[in-house]
Scaffold this motif. Structure first.
Motif: not given
Length: 650
Positions: A100-106, A165-173, A178-187, A190-193
């Motif tokens: 469905x597409x991954x996103x970070x939302x506010x 690709x903005x979520x990858x830059x958000x993750x890196x920059x 919040x450990x749980x949110x960061x772990x969820x985003x990283x997983x 990582x699942x992207x093929x």
């Protein structure tokens, strides 16, 4: 004091509280500061500290005005990262899946806050989109906290979404504390093929509405020479520093044509023709100032008050090939230095001759020329015993007759001009001796014409050897079939160590009045410390500006490598001349150490693994005319297929 509140016992909640406490303990606090205090009946933790209140107040945040203020938006990029991390820890979420597409939302009810966050993200290279009225404004029955319900007015809810690709830059920059949110985003990442959708950083102008008249400003940030224009980093042209309303008036001499054959059949440089050409082109550029039609009166006036011209060169690499002089050798540097000195000397001398017949430029009396000072670093920094020309005599002429042009020389990008003239760019080394083009009927090789002639003369020319060179980053380095003398003379941009690119620019800059357009090619594995060292060395060498290009940093290689077999089979190292300069000339121990550390050949612990996924080339890296790949040469995007150049000045 300010009170911070946190609820919950999850790993994520605890990790955020731990980081906040770590920062709070670094701020001024009383000896009895206890950090987070548990409010058990509310499942709440509170932290109170006067220093946080003082920080918030200094940033314009006050009681009942918890917003992103102008002061916050003016903070450093490091502050932006920390602030946004805390904002997303508190109110952000990670949603979606690969399907469905991954996103970070506010989500926020205050649209102005979301727009400010959007601008702050953009300054960090992260594009976000805002969707308004995700939840409509309404009246709704909700718990009143006393066991009953009450009718409340619910504000509209808006949402900021980061995707692609903005979520990858958000993750890196930025990421989450919040450990749980960061772990969820990283997983999820990582699942992207497949590759994340590339961000084009393009906005569509929906409408233009006239809205009164306001003053506009010419912004200058000394040192950086760039500024943040509402999320876009803007900067000015590098090689031609202009006063308000001045114009660029540039011309370039093709040095590759200024050779003559000796009795033994070899070439030598024709210094007499060079002088004649410099004098004629100086007069030509001065004539252009008077013949030009300027778009506004202010440009007309400013251009004629200073009469600035920029006479430069192209075809330097081709010239050195013809003369059999290695570009990055001591002989090569000394020869280029003489070329640069002659260019400025003769153009200034001709400008004095023009002043005698036509008059000096209007502002001449307000400059340092009447005080016997000239804007040529080499005159002051190089011993007079190594000068090729009599600069003292020229200065005497200037004092007596004045000078027609405030400055006469520059080395500008010659992307389009060199295509037309069929020569190498500016004072750059060639970017590839051989490159290939594939079309439906087969594979064709483009070869530097001087190099091709040498291959044929030495019976080395064949499609097989051209293919090998093309697959070796367009270089002959390390190829057993190519004699060593050819490898030494026919060097390319990637054969030359980045420090020698700086040295080559420096030998020109010593004598050039304006600045120089030059790309400092660096390999893909350089570190931030290496780039730092490059800038420190550039400063020591007296450069006015540089363009650093790390190979592969724009999702397409600096060279047009169409072959899947393309592989670099050689390493490069600094020249002995460059090493000698560092030892003798850099006195600052810190700078010397930084530069020497960066010059050490680094052997990676593990071989670099290439991604098996072929990256999609961004639209902006395709030629707008023929849609082939663009290459980045001398600060310009060029198409080697049709000749398009991103540098309209040529």
């Amino acid at each position: 004091s300010v009170v911070l509140s946190s609820w919950g016992e999850s790993t994520g909640n605890k990790s955020v509280r731990g980081l906040v406490l770590q920062y709070a303990q670094q701020m001024p606090h009383r000896a009895d500061f206890n950090g987070w205090v548990s409010i058990e009946e509310r499942n709440e933790y509170r932290l109170s500290l006067a220093s946080i209140r003082e920080l918030a107040t200094s940033l314009g945040m006050i009681h009942q005005n918890k917003t992103i203020t102008e002061e916050i938006e003016k903070t450093s990029s490091a502050f932006h990262k920390g602030f946004l991390r805390g904002f997303f820890d508190a109110d952000g979420s990670v949603q979606g899946s690969q399907c469905k597409g991954v996103s970070v939302r506010l989500s926020q009810s205050d649209l102005k806050v979301l727009k400010a966050a959007q601008r702050m993200l953009l300054r960090l290279g992260i594009m976000a989109k805002i969707y308004t009225n995700r939840r409509k404004e309404q009246e709704k029955l909700m718990p009143d906290g006393k066991g009953g319900v009450k009718l409340y007015h619910i504000k509209p809810q808006h949402e900021l979404v980061i995707s692609g690709e903005n979520i990858l830059r958000f993750h890196n920059v930025i990421g989450f504390a919040d450990f749980d949110k960061m772990k969820h985003l990283g997983m999820l990442l990582g699942d992207y093929k497949k590759n994340l959708n590339k961000e084009k950083f393009v906005a569509t102008v929906a409408d233009l509405v006239e809205d009164n008249t306001e003053e506009v400003y010419d912004v200058q940030v000394p040192g950086v020479n760039a500024f943040d224009a509402n999320g876009i980093v803007a900067h000015n042209c590098g090689e031609q520093s202009l006063y308000p309303y001045e114009s660029c008036n540039l011309g370039s001499i093709n040095l590759a044509n200024l050779v003559k054959r000796k009795a033994d059949g070899q070439f030598e440089f024709d210094w007499q023709r060079y002088e004649e050409t410099i004098r004629k082109t100086t007069r030509f550029l001065d004539d252009v100032i008077d013949m030009n039609n300027y778009p506004v009166p202010e440009i007309d006036k400013a251009s004629k008050e200073s009469r600035r011209i920029g006479l430069g060169v192209m075809g330097v690499a081709d010239l050195l090939y013809k003369l059999r002089i290695p570009y990055n050798s001591k002989e090569g540097y000394e020869f280029q230095s003489k070329l640069a000195e002659a260019l400025t000397y003769y153009s200034m001398e001709e400008s004095v001759a023009l002043a005698r017949s036509r008059g000096e430029f209007d502002l001449c009396s307000k400059t340092e020329y009447p005080d016997a000072k000239i804007p040529v670093a080499g005159y002051y920094e190089k011993p007079k015993g190594v000068h090729y020309y009599d600069w003292d005599a020229l200065i005497t002429k200037i004092q007596k007759h004045g000078i027609r042009n405030v400055l006469t020389t520059t080395v500008a990008p010659t992307g389009t001009l060199s295509m037309i003239a069929d020569c190498t760019n500016g004072m750059e080394p060639t970017f590839a001796l051989v490159f290939e083009k594939r079309v439906t009927v087969g594979r064709f090789f483009y070869t530097n014409k001087i190099f091709e002639q040498v291959l044929r003369e030495n019976r080395l020319y064949s499609d097989e050897i051209l293919a090998k060179i093309a697959d070796n980053y367009g270089s002959v380095k390390g190829l057993a079939e190519i004699p060593e003398w050819i490898q030494n003379i026919f060097v390319t941009a990637m054969d030359i160590h980045w420090s020698d690119h700086l040295m080559a620019q420096a030998v020109w800059q010593e004598w050039i009045g304006n600045a120089i357009a030059k790309t400092i090619n660096m390999p893909n594995d350089v570190s931030a410390e290496d780039v730092k060292a490059a800038y420190l060395l550039a400063h020591e060498l007296g450069l006015k500006g540089i363009t650093v290009y790390r190979d592969g940093s724009r999702h397409t290689q600096v060279l047009h490598m169409t072959s899947e077999n393309a592989e670099k089979t050689f390493d490069v190292s600094p020249s002995a001349h460059l090493r000698e300069y560092i030892t003798k000339s850099i006195k600052n121990q810190y700078i010397r150490n930084q530069v020497n550390n960066a010059l050490e050949l680094k052997i990676p612990d593990e071989p670099m693994m290439e991604s098996p996924i072929k990256e999609e080339v961004r639209e902006e890296m395709l030629c707008p005319t023929c849609k082939n790949n663009l290459v980045f040469v001398e600060g310009c995007s060029l198409c080697i297929e049709c000749g398009f150049s991103g540098c309209t000045s040529g």
